[in-house]
Every structure is written in C-alpha cells, then in structure tokens.
Design a protein around this motif. Sequence first.
Motif, PDB file in Angstrom:
ATOM      1  N   SER A   1      -6.219   8.296  14.384  1.00  0.00           N
ATOM      2  CA  SER A   1      -4.957   8.497  15.107  1.00  0.00           C
ATOM      3  C   SER A   1      -5.183   8.447  16.611  1.00  0.00           C
ATOM      4  CB  SER A   1      -4.343   9.858  14.737  1.00  0.00           C
ATOM      5  OG  SER A   1      -3.818   9.855  13.454  1.00  0.00           O
TER       6      SER A   1
ATOM      7  N   THR B   1      -3.279  10.264   8.457  1.00  0.00           N
ATOM      8  CA  THR B   1      -4.279   9.435   9.124  1.00  0.00           C
ATOM      9  C   THR B   1      -5.320  10.349   9.763  1.00  0.00           C
ATOM     10  OG1 THR B   1      -2.564   7.815   9.643  1.00  0.00           O
ATOM     11  CG2 THR B   1      -4.631   7.623  10.837  1.00  0.00           C
TER      12      THR B   1
ATOM     13  N   THR C   1     -11.927  -0.485   6.411  1.00  0.00           N
ATOM     14  CA  THR C   1     -10.652  -0.811   7.059  1.00  0.00           C
ATOM     15  C   THR C   1     -10.892  -1.336   8.469  1.00  0.00           C
ATOM     16  OG1 THR C   1     -10.487   1.495   7.798  1.00  0.00           O
ATOM     17  CG2 THR C   1      -9.334   0.897   5.756  1.00  0.00           C
TER      18      THR C   1
ATOM     19  N   VAL D   1      -3.587  -0.033  11.209  1.00  0.00           N
ATOM     20  CA  VAL D   1      -4.754   0.067  10.339  1.00  0.00           C
ATOM     21  C   VAL D   1      -4.491  -0.739   9.070  1.00  0.00           C
ATOM     22  CG1 VAL D   1      -6.304   1.604   9.079  1.00  0.00           C
ATOM     23  CG2 VAL D   1      -5.217   2.389  11.184  1.00  0.00           C
TER      24      VAL D   1
ATOM     25  N   ASN E   1      -0.185   3.227   9.932  1.00  0.00           N
ATOM     26  CA  ASN E   1      -1.235   3.215   8.915  1.00  0.00           C
ATOM     27  C   ASN E   1      -0.516   3.006   7.583  1.00  0.00           C
ATOM     28  OD1 ASN E   1      -3.395   3.654   7.183  1.00  0.00           O
ATOM     29  ND2 ASN E   1      -3.329   5.886   7.423  1.00  0.00           N
TER      30      ASN E   1
END
Length: 523
Positions: free
Chosen positions: A209, A204, A398, A354, A302
Amino acid sequence: MVEQHQQELKKQLWNIANTLRGNMSADDFRDYILGLIFYKYLSDKLNRYADELLSEDGIQFAQVDEKTDEGKEILGAIKEEALDKLGYFFKPSELFHVVAQAGVDGEFILDDVRDVLNDIENSTMGADSADDFNGLFDELDLTSNKLGKTPDARNKLIAKVLEHLDNIDFHLESSEIDILGDAYEYLIGMFASGAGKKAGEFYTPQMVSKLLAKLVTMDNPNLKSVYDPTCGSGSLLLRVAKEANNPDLKFYGQEQNPSTYNLARMNMIMHDVHYSRFDIQNDDTLEQPAHIEQRFSAVVANPPFSADWSANPLHLNNERFSDYGKLAPKGKADFAFVQHMIHQLDDNGTMAVVLPHGVLFRGAAEGHIRQHLIKEKNYLDMVIGLPANIFFGTSIPTCVLVLKKNRKADDDVLFIDASQYFEKGTNNNVMRDADLKRIWDAISTRKNIDKFAFVASPKKLKENDYNLNIPRYVDTFEEEEIVDLSVVSAALVSIDRKILTTDMEVKGFCEELGIDVPFEVKR
C-alpha cells in the motif's frame, strides 16, 4: 507516547477479538467486533461533541432527560448540529456505555443494540450523509446462530464484547486521531491473515500500500482526488492520504462485496474523513461502474487476481474498451481492470495497480491489449516485480504496473526486480522498510542497477515484442562457480591419506593395550 498508546490499543483489541470469538471463524467474527468498535467510536464522538455544545449550560449530554419537553428541545437542537458536523445522531440512552452497562447488569441487550444501530442509520435520512450510513450495519446479524445457539447465549457473548470495549479509553486528542483508525486497520489485517483468501481479497499488505501510494503522489503531492475501483476495506485509499499533501483530499471507490463495502465506509469515518469527502459505492465495477464520468488525480488498486468477468462482446462498444479492439479473457479480468482504471485517470494523473505476473507475458487477447497500451498509447511507465507469497491467501508472484497519460514518445520504461528482497514470515513473506527503500532509490535515480533495475527504451520493448517478463530486461543470472576437478581429486587423496594415518594410529594404540584391532587396516 502516541506510538505506545497505539500499540497498547492494538494489543487490547486483538486480545478481545481472539478471546471472545470462541469457535467462530475469524472471518465471521470480524464483522461483529469491527462493527461494535465502530458503534463505540460513533458513541464517544457524539458524546464529546454534544458535551461541547452543552458546556455553557453546565450540563452533559448523558444527563439530558429524553422524556421532558425541555430535554426533547435540547436533543432536537443537538441533532441538527450533529447531523451537519458528524452526519448522524442518537439519544443519550443509546450511548455505548449505557447499553454496555445494562449488559453487565444482566439485562437482555440484543434488541437495544439492534435498535440503536437502526436509529443511527435512520437519523441520517434526508441528510447529506444518508448514502454513507445507509445499510452500514447490515452485516451485524444479532440473530445469527454463529453467535450462539440460543438468544441467551448470543446475548451473553455480545454483552461480553461490549463490556470489554467499554473498558478501553478511546478518547483521543485531535492530533492523534489516526491512532484508533490505524488500530482498526491493524485488526482488519489480523483478521485477513487468519481468514485466508476471502479476507485477503480486501486487504493489501502495508508495504505494498505504501509503495502504491508513494508512486501516485511522487509527481503530484497536492493531488485533489484518489480512486480505487476495487477498494476493499479502503486501506489503500487512506494510505494515499498519508503520502499526499492535501487535507481536503477526496476519496472515491467501489467494492462488490457488501460486508467489505460497509467496512470501507466505517474505515473512512474511523479515520475522521468527513462524509462529504468520500464516495464509496457497492457494485461490480467492470459491469456497473459508479464513477464512469469522473476523472481522478490518482488511481490505485489491488484487484482480485485473474478474476472472472462477463467479457460480454457488447463491452467493445464501451468507451473503456472500444479503442483496444479486444477484451480481456472471461477467466482473467486483469487487463479489464487496467483499461477501466486508465479510463478514470485524468490526463496528468498517475495510476498504480498490483497484478499477477502473467499479465507481463501472456499472449492472445492480453498480448494484444498489452501491446496497444505500450505501442499505441505509450502509457506504461514502470514495471516492478514483487516477492512471491506476500498476499494473504495466495503465494503467486505479483507485480506493480505504473501508467501515465502524459508521457512523451521517446520516454523509457523502468523495470525493477524486487522479488528477492523480503523477510520470510510464518505464513507470508514480508516486505521491510529497507526493501521499500531499495525500490524507491531505484525509482528516484531511474538508472540501470546491476541485477535489480533496467531502463528500457521503446526500441528495446519492440525487440521483445512487447513482452514485459522482467528477466528479459533485468539480468539476475548468477554464474555457477567453475569446479576444478584436479583440485577436487587432490583433496580426496589428502582425505584418504588422513584416514589411513588415523587407522594406523588406532592399530598401534590397540597393540599397546594388547587388544584386537576392531577393523582391517588396508594399505
């Protein structure tokens, strides 16, 4: 000084990796270079710890004679202490420097490297650390043709790697312990950027993060535990630790890919996380969850975007999914991960995940689950739209969903559109500190911000039929400038006159010189 040391270490490690991997893909070489760096880390740490234990006797660990009764007695005592403190042990003859020097001297060391890695794992059998070291070096296949077509070629490459790593001073003061761990994560990220989607699935980007970590620690900096059901290399879990205010924070995670699972455990140890403080498991989280009875203060993830899963109807009898009445589609497991994470979240915790933008507006079963989460559960707290092309291996836009179980009935939902705030990179777009600050300021104030943030009431969500598509809430429409055709016409006439004037000037100039005019002048 610390930052300079860290940058130099990163540069050296990446240069070694890039120089020595030759024609091998970054993804293939990753496991070897990271595994051998980990071996050196364990070796240096054991050597320093053993020297401390032996300091009163005036001898060093490397000087202990393994063949004498006295030496065996000393090593037995050190092993007992080391297993409790460090979780592992191996002999002085197996120290990284000793094996590396043998390689420099032209000896065949592949068998020695394989044996010491096995001995590290075997030393933990029966100890509390056994689970955390079991199979840790399985991906370091020293017989693989990827390293070379012959044993001698493979030996030469591994000897070079060890020689280069042996020349780097990894000794760090306790206050600087994360320097090597951060350099290790830097390498993971560099390999991910060069290896495409496969590597991108377990890494990530740093700013994402950081955002997730800040989100789950915002209301609870003293959280006791953090869980990631798709933990990859563990970087997201470790990032939460940097934002939290608890040196005894416990880490829990699960990872399906075996090599990435090993990487996560190495990453924990490289960041000086004691084996008793982390529990990382290897299996399919949706089908075989390892921590199903536990609840955590913070949950972050994620997950692989729109992954396949079984969507077996029997899951409707599972307490993670039964309350929703429908399962996420077989080819889009996004909401299955969300449901699993909610199940693992404690009543006062926060989760941040995410996901691809499609989860915000797709209908059918996903629309049903989304409505249930908002209308019946009232768990949704924030929707944050991220820039496109910030993840390795995929360019899709995203978003981050933030969910809490302790929300009140009339609590609003904050929408943020951060999709236009990034720096364009060579291969991927990059979120900057300023971009993160912009998001964080909007979260802190939780107010409407023109073309960036909108606070939606439960009524507003209902009016939109629980469709979370961000443009329905954050108006980013830019009005086109109205063009006055009369102004344009006047400008064209002016240009035409200017051209005519210029043509007449050229004609006069040519006549003065007694030469032909190169074009016909029209009035």
